[in-house]
Motif scaffolding. Structure first.
Motif, PDB file in Angstrom:
ATOM      1  N   MET A 267      -0.345  -3.495   1.071  1.00 37.50           N
ATOM      2  CA  MET A 267       0.844  -4.082   0.473  1.00 37.50           C
ATOM      3  C   MET A 267       1.577  -4.955   1.487  1.00 37.50           C
ATOM      4  O   MET A 267       2.052  -6.046   1.164  1.00 37.50           O
ATOM      5  CB  MET A 267       1.787  -2.991  -0.055  1.00 37.50           C
ATOM      6  N   ALA A 268       1.659  -4.505   2.725  1.00 31.52           N
ATOM      7  CA  ALA A 268       2.367  -5.261   3.755  1.00 31.52           C
ATOM      8  C   ALA A 268       1.617  -6.543   4.120  1.00 31.52           C
ATOM      9  O   ALA A 268       2.224  -7.551   4.466  1.00 31.52           O
ATOM     10  CB  ALA A 268       2.557  -4.395   4.997  1.00 31.52           C
ATOM     11  N   SER A 269       0.295  -6.517   4.025  1.00 31.85           N
ATOM     12  CA  SER A 269      -0.488  -7.689   4.420  1.00 31.85           C
ATOM     13  C   SER A 269      -0.568  -8.742   3.319  1.00 31.85           C
ATOM     14  O   SER A 269      -1.052  -9.842   3.558  1.00 31.85           O
ATOM     15  CB  SER A 269      -1.914  -7.266   4.796  1.00 31.85           C
ATOM     16  N   GLY A 270      -0.140  -8.411   2.115  1.00 28.90           N
ATOM     17  CA  GLY A 270      -0.221  -9.364   1.019  1.00 28.90           C
ATOM     18  C   GLY A 270      -1.573  -9.361   0.320  1.00 28.90           C
ATOM     19  O   GLY A 270      -1.898 -10.279  -0.422  1.00 28.90           O
ATOM     20  N   PHE A 271      -2.368  -8.316   0.537  1.00 33.43           N
ATOM     21  CA  PHE A 271      -3.699  -8.221  -0.063  1.00 33.43           C
ATOM     22  C   PHE A 271      -3.614  -8.287  -1.586  1.00 33.43           C
ATOM     23  O   PHE A 271      -4.394  -8.983  -2.230  1.00 33.43           O
ATOM     24  CB  PHE A 271      -4.370  -6.919   0.379  1.00 33.43           C
ATOM     25  N   TYR A 272      -2.657  -7.589  -2.175  1.00 37.75           N
ATOM     26  CA  TYR A 272      -2.583  -7.521  -3.636  1.00 37.75           C
ATOM     27  C   TYR A 272      -2.072  -8.815  -4.258  1.00 37.75           C
ATOM     28  O   TYR A 272      -2.270  -9.058  -5.427  1.00 37.75           O
ATOM     29  CB  TYR A 272      -1.725  -6.331  -4.066  1.00 37.75           C
ATOM     30  N   LYS A 273      -1.418  -9.652  -3.476  1.00 41.97           N
ATOM     31  CA  LYS A 273      -0.960 -10.941  -3.997  1.00 41.97           C
ATOM     32  C   LYS A 273      -2.130 -11.885  -4.251  1.00 41.97           C
ATOM     33  O   LYS A 273      -2.021 -12.813  -5.037  1.00 41.97           O
ATOM     34  CB  LYS A 273       0.020 -11.589  -3.026  1.00 41.97           C
ATOM     35  N   THR A 274      -3.266 -11.641  -3.588  1.00 40.52           N
ATOM     36  CA  THR A 274      -4.440 -12.496  -3.764  1.00 40.52           C
ATOM     37  C   THR A 274      -5.233 -12.147  -5.017  1.00 40.52           C
ATOM     38  O   THR A 274      -6.104 -12.910  -5.421  1.00 40.52           O
ATOM     39  CB  THR A 274      -5.369 -12.391  -2.539  1.00 40.52           C
ATOM     40  N   LEU A 275      -4.958 -11.001  -5.623  1.00 37.55           N
ATOM     41  CA  LEU A 275      -5.707 -10.575  -6.811  1.00 37.55           C
ATOM     42  C   LEU A 275      -5.142 -11.257  -8.053  1.00 37.55           C
ATOM     43  O   LEU A 275      -3.958 -11.586  -8.119  1.00 37.55           O
ATOM     44  CB  LEU A 275      -5.618  -9.063  -6.962  1.00 37.55           C
ATOM     45  N   LEU A 276      -5.993 -11.433  -9.018  1.00 41.62           N
ATOM     46  CA  LEU A 276      -5.561 -12.026 -10.293  1.00 41.62           C
ATOM     47  C   LEU A 276      -4.692 -11.038 -11.049  1.00 41.62           C
ATOM     48  O   LEU A 276      -4.936  -9.824 -11.011  1.00 41.62           O
ATOM     49  CB  LEU A 276      -6.775 -12.395 -11.132  1.00 41.62           C
ATOM     50  N   PRO A 277      -3.681 -11.515 -11.763  1.00 38.85           N
ATOM     51  CA  PRO A 277      -2.841 -10.569 -12.523  1.00 38.85           C
ATOM     52  C   PRO A 277      -3.630  -9.962 -13.684  1.00 38.85           C
ATOM     53  O   PRO A 277      -4.487 -10.623 -14.274  1.00 38.85           O
ATOM     54  CB  PRO A 277      -1.695 -11.443 -13.028  1.00 38.85           C
TER      55      PRO A 277
END
Length: 81
Positions: A64-74
């Motif tokens: 979550m801190a690294s922004g990993f989940y922001k790269t996934l498609l909604p």
């Protein structure tokens, strides 16, 4: 290794109980043996499961801190109306 040796003793204990006291004794020996195994060997498994749960929470926080989940498609589900 110790768990395997103790578990291999179960059939021997049940056969000895059957030979010395009959079916009732064999059942009591079996139940007692299984309860003893549970008391002796399940707490380490519980602790490893708890440890795995804690480390998975750490991994989740790092992602979550690294922004990993922001790269996934909604993902759109039924509640997103």
């Amino acid at each position: 290794m110790i768990e395997v040796l103790v578990a291999l003793g179960l059939p021997i204990a049940v056969i000895a109980g059957l030979a010395t006291g009959g079916t009732h004794t064999a059942i009591v020996v079996f139940v007692g043996y299984v309860c003893g195994l549970s008391i002796l060997f399940l707490p380490p498994h519980w602790m490893s499961a708890f440890s795995g749960w804690r480390s998975s929470q750490k991994l989740w926080r790092e992602r979550m801190a690294s922004g990993f989940y922001k790269t996934l498609l909604p993902v759109k589900d039924d509640d997103d109306d």
